[in-house]
Design a protein around this motif. Sequence first.
Motif, PDB file in Angstrom:
ATOM      1  N   GLU A   1       1.773  -4.288  38.794  1.00 37.38           N
ATOM      2  CA  GLU A   1       1.367  -5.540  38.129  1.00 37.38           C
ATOM      3  C   GLU A   1       0.206  -5.271  37.179  1.00 37.38           C
ATOM      4  OE1 GLU A   1       2.517  -8.776  37.974  1.00 37.38           O
ATOM      5  OE2 GLU A   1       4.292  -7.919  38.942  1.00 37.38           O
TER       6      GLU A   1
ATOM      7  N   LYS B   1       4.213  -0.974  50.110  1.00 37.74           N
ATOM      8  CA  LYS B   1       4.902  -1.640  48.991  1.00 37.74           C
ATOM      9  C   LYS B   1       3.966  -2.603  48.272  1.00 37.74           C
ATOM     10  CE  LYS B   1       9.568  -1.251  50.864  1.00 37.74           C
ATOM     11  NZ  LYS B   1      10.710  -1.973  51.460  1.00 37.74           N
ATOM     12  N   GLU B   2       3.085  -3.225  49.008  1.00 40.23           N
ATOM     13  CA  GLU B   2       2.127  -4.154  48.405  1.00 40.23           C
ATOM     14  C   GLU B   2       1.143  -3.400  47.505  1.00 40.23           C
ATOM     15  OE1 GLU B   2       1.012  -7.714  47.255  1.00 40.23           O
ATOM     16  OE2 GLU B   2       2.654  -7.410  48.673  1.00 40.23           O
TER      17      GLU B   2
ATOM     18  N   TYR C   1       9.155   5.598  43.089  1.00 40.03           N
ATOM     19  CA  TYR C   1       9.592   4.455  42.286  1.00 40.03           C
ATOM     20  C   TYR C   1      10.020   4.953  40.913  1.00 40.03           C
ATOM     21  CZ  TYR C   1       7.314   1.220  45.544  1.00 40.03           C
ATOM     22  OH  TYR C   1       6.958   0.504  46.659  1.00 40.03           O
TER      23      TYR C   1
ATOM     24  N   LYS D   1       3.002  -2.585  44.377  1.00 44.65           N
ATOM     25  CA  LYS D   1       3.217  -3.816  43.601  1.00 44.65           C
ATOM     26  C   LYS D   1       1.970  -4.167  42.787  1.00 44.65           C
ATOM     27  CE  LYS D   1       4.112  -8.743  44.153  1.00 44.65           C
ATOM     28  NZ  LYS D   1       4.250  -9.839  45.115  1.00 44.65           N
TER      29      LYS D   1
END
Length: 173
Positions: free
Chosen positions: A47, A39-40, A122, A43
């Motif tokens: 971003e 998930k990081e 996602y 992310k």
Amino acid sequence: MIAKFSVFLIIIFLIGHSVSGQNLDLKKIPKPEYITGAKEIAKVIFENLKNKKYKEIADYVVGTLGYNWDETKKISTRNDYLSKLEIIGLKPPKGVFGDLNGYDLIEEGFIKGSDRYFRHCYMTYHEGSILIWEFRFYVDKGGKVTLHYLGWSDKNPFEYMSTSDILLPKYDK
């Protein structure tokens, strides 16, 4: 000669029986820290997409997926990712998608018996439309989560999420 061959076969047979196989554990799933690591990664990519840092995304993807590629393939693949990401970022009416303004994790897929390879899907929300992203992750022998595949689709999410490879983990319980 036949005696030597017979001894050889006996030795091979004994060695072959001393090797044990791994038992299938269908309840094995990735550890929570692997899921968090995955998930990081997503992310950071989102971003960077939001902040129009397309080169950083392309460099990361090629650096991760193509660490053993020759330089020619790295350069062409990096340029391919870079141009596609720039097209995603084009604001309507020049482009279809435009600025990223959010995303949701909509599916986690696991391969039964493996805790070291898994998928996250996602949906990203842009000013003009949505995209479905598929990330596949591999956990190396040291426990580090790495990106193994990254792709996206502008298909209708209901169609994309109804393909057999997406549905299989849901019904294979």
